[in-house]
Each structure stands twice: as structure tokens, then as C-alpha cells.
Write an enzyme that holds these catalytic residues in place. Structure first.
Site, short mmCIF file in Angstrom:
data_model
loop_
_atom_site.label_atom_id
_atom_site.label_comp_id
_atom_site.label_asym_id
_atom_site.label_seq_id
_atom_site.Cartn_x
_atom_site.Cartn_y
_atom_site.Cartn_z
N GLU A 105 38.85 43.39 40.96
CA GLU A 105 37.84 43.90 40.02
C GLU A 105 37.52 42.86 38.97
O GLU A 105 36.47 42.91 38.34
CB GLU A 105 38.36 45.18 39.37
CG GLU A 105 37.33 45.90 38.52
CD GLU A 105 37.73 47.34 38.24
OE1 GLU A 105 37.75 47.71 37.05
OE2 GLU A 105 38.01 48.08 39.19
N ARG A 145 31.07 48.79 40.69
CA ARG A 145 31.46 47.51 40.12
C ARG A 145 30.55 46.38 40.61
O ARG A 145 30.99 45.25 40.85
CB ARG A 145 32.93 47.18 40.43
CG ARG A 145 33.91 48.27 40.06
CD ARG A 145 33.94 48.56 38.56
NE ARG A 145 34.87 49.63 38.26
CZ ARG A 145 34.54 50.90 38.16
NH1 ARG A 145 33.27 51.28 38.31
NH2 ARG A 145 35.44 51.82 37.90
N SER A 153 42.27 47.02 34.97
CA SER A 153 42.52 47.17 36.41
C SER A 153 42.23 45.85 37.12
O SER A 153 41.13 45.29 36.98
CB SER A 153 41.65 48.28 36.99
OG SER A 153 42.01 49.53 36.44
#
EC number: 1.3.1.98
Length: 307
Positions: A299, A179, A229
Site C-alpha cells: 500500500e 488505493r 498499513s
């Protein structure tokens, strides 16, 4: 709006240009204050001309479907660019020594890209079927699921630099991780990518994609206002398991609620504000650290000013 900071480009634009555009219309949480200026280019030339004429001091942000984005209630200063028509073509037809290069525009929806590749009997991108964003967003955050990550398949990317010129760059020009993506100096935004995929000879890739899609519909709050998420999975564990173990499913702050279906999803209800979501994220992080000793990392990206 900061009128002194914003000024018109020197020549007219052909795309959609708006001022004080509500970002609640462009984020999957359906919250967020106004962007000083919002631009949807008509085509590549329009985008290049517009960016080239922006003042050097003008803040510039890029948004796709806004599916991993929390825009604060005070909105975004400067210009927000959103690629739509003309930047979403998918071409799974470039054969290269046993594998194939799929070229896709940054505005292509991840789920459509996954399905197009599966229909072309190409394996690898099935995990994108559950990513609720565009390829540009997936490139920007190295989106992933089910053990696959976007940059695992990148051969090269086309980018726009802040002086208005386009250039194809190899994967090696970027620093990538979980990420995490760092672009070279002068980078403004992604406009396209070439992805190297292998043939799905036995159909297992397409079967996996269908299974993941079925599981997603059964275990995630599909169709509700979420950003996917909320937290990254810590090493060797799952954020959803940690949050649920702390008894936080269903916990509410204002119009933001931890999903009762999947604890790593925050859902917004009518009347929610971005501040409710941010306060709930902070609360969940604090509780998981207090009860389990784990510091969860968001995230989602936070942008803009508080109200």
C-alpha cells in the site's frame, strides 16, 4: 545532487527552498536519503511561479506527511514539493440542497479534517481519523478505512498543472479505485478539494469516529515510526491475518520490524535504513505467497534511488 539537472527558477521564491534535504525528516518511517531540491511554497502564487519556471526535464514529486512513503537511501532526484501553511484551511460551510460541501486544502491533516466535520455535525469522513496523512495524500492514493474511501465523497478537486495554472476539476476527470487514482495529462498535484457530506442528524457518525479512534489506539502501534498499513487487503481477506498466520509478527531485518501489535505495520528503530524496510517488505511478501499462496500488494509507495 545532479547539479546539471538542477537549476534555479528564473526569479526568487518566497517559500523555503533547500538542497540536499534529508527525507528522513519528512517521512513517518524516519528513513530516506536526500532530495536534490526541497520546496515549501509561501502561498499559491509562490507555488505557481515556482512550478512554471522549472525546466521541462526536471523530475517533480509531491509529499505531504510522508506517511505512506518509503524513500530509498539514495534519495530523490529532482524537486520535492511540500504544501504546508496556506494550504491547510478547512471550510465546512458551503450548503448545497440537503448536503454540504466542505472545502479543504491539500495540506489539511486527515484527522483534523475528520474532527472538524464531526464538530460541524457532518457525517462521512470519520474514517479519516485513523489515516496518518494529509488530504492531498488521501486523494492521491484514495485512502480509506472502515468501509469508506476518500473519493466516495469528492465533488471536485483543485489541481495545479505542470505549466503553473490552477483548475477545479470534477470527480469524473479522474480514474479511481481501491488505493488507485489516475490523474489527467499535465497534472502536477492536488491543492484542495470539495467534499459532499450529509448531516450527522443522530450523532452516529461522531460516535463511530470515536469508537474507531479508541480501537486504533488499542490495536495499532500509534506514536511509533510506521507508514500505517504496509499492504493492501486482498479480496475477502486481511493482510494482517495472513502475515500473522505465517508467524511473522516480530520478524526483523536490520532496524525494521513487523509490529507485534499489528502484523500489517512495519516499525523502524534507531539506526534503521530504508533498505531494511524494503527488504522486510519483500521477505513478508515472499513468505505469505509461499505459505498461503497469496501475493500481497504494498500500500506504500517506493520512490528514489538505492544507496
Amino acid at each position: 545532487m545532479n547539479a546539471q539537472r538542477i537549476r534555479e527558477p528564473q526569479s526568487g521564491v518566497r517559500g523555503r527552498l533547500a538542497y540536499g534535504e534529508s527525507m528522513a525528516l519528512h517521512t513517518s518511517w524516519r528513513v530516506g536519503g536526500p532530495a536534490d531540491r526541497w520546496f515549501e511554497p509561501a502561498d499559491r502564487e509562490d507555488l505557481s511561479d515556482f512550478v512554471r519556471q522549472l525546466p521541462d526535464s526536471e523530475p517533480m514529486s509531491w509529499v505531504g506527511l510522508g506517511s505512506n512513503l518509503l524513500v530509498r537511501d539514495g534519495g530523490i532526484r529532482g524537486t520535492v514539493i511540500c504544501l504546508k501553511d496556506g494550504f491547510d484551511e478547512i471550510r465546512p460551510e458551503l450548503a448545497v440542497s440537503g448536503s454540504r460541501l466542505v472545502q479543504a486544502g491539500a495540506a489539511a491533516h486527515c484527522a483534523r479534517l475528520a474532527k472538524t466535520c464531526a464538530d460541524a455535525k457532518l457525517a462521512g469522513l470519520g474514517f479519516l481519523i485513523g489515516v496518518p496523512g494529509t488530504l492531498g495524500g488521501a486523494l492521491a492514493m484514495n485512502a480509506g478505512a472502515h468501509g469508506g474511501e476518500t473519493w466516495d465523497f469528492v465533488e471536485s478537486v483543485e489541481v495545479l498543472f505542470d505549466d503553473g495554472h490552477f483548475e477545479w476539476l470534477p470527480k469524473a476527470a479522474f480514474e479511481t479505485g481501491y488505493r488507485h487514482v489516475v490523474a489527467p495529462a499535465g497534472f502536477a498535484g492536488f491543492t484542495a478539494a470539495r467534499l459532499r457530506l450529509d448531516a450527522d442528524a443522530d450523532g452516529s457518525g461522531a460516535a463511530d469516529m470515536k469508537a474507531w479512534l479508541t480501537k486504533r489506539r488499542a490495536t495499532q502501534p500509534v506514536g511509533k515510526p510506521t507508514a500505517g498499513s504496509t499492504f493492501r487487503n486482498p479480496q475477502g481477506d486481511h493482510a494482517a491475518r495472513l502475515i500473522e498466520s505465517c508467524g511473522l509478527k516480530g520478524h526483523r531485518i536490520g532496524g525494521a520490524v513487523v509490529s507485534a501489535m499489528h502484523a500489517n505495520f512495519i516499525v523502524t528503530e534507531a539506526g534503521a535504513r530504508a533498505a531494511d524496510v524494503e527488504r522486510l517488505i519483500d521477505f513478508v511478501r515472499a513468505e505469505v505467497e509461499r505459505q498461503r499462496g497469496v501475493k500481497l500488494q504494498p500500500e506504500v509507495r517506493f520512490v528514489g534511488d538505492a544507496a
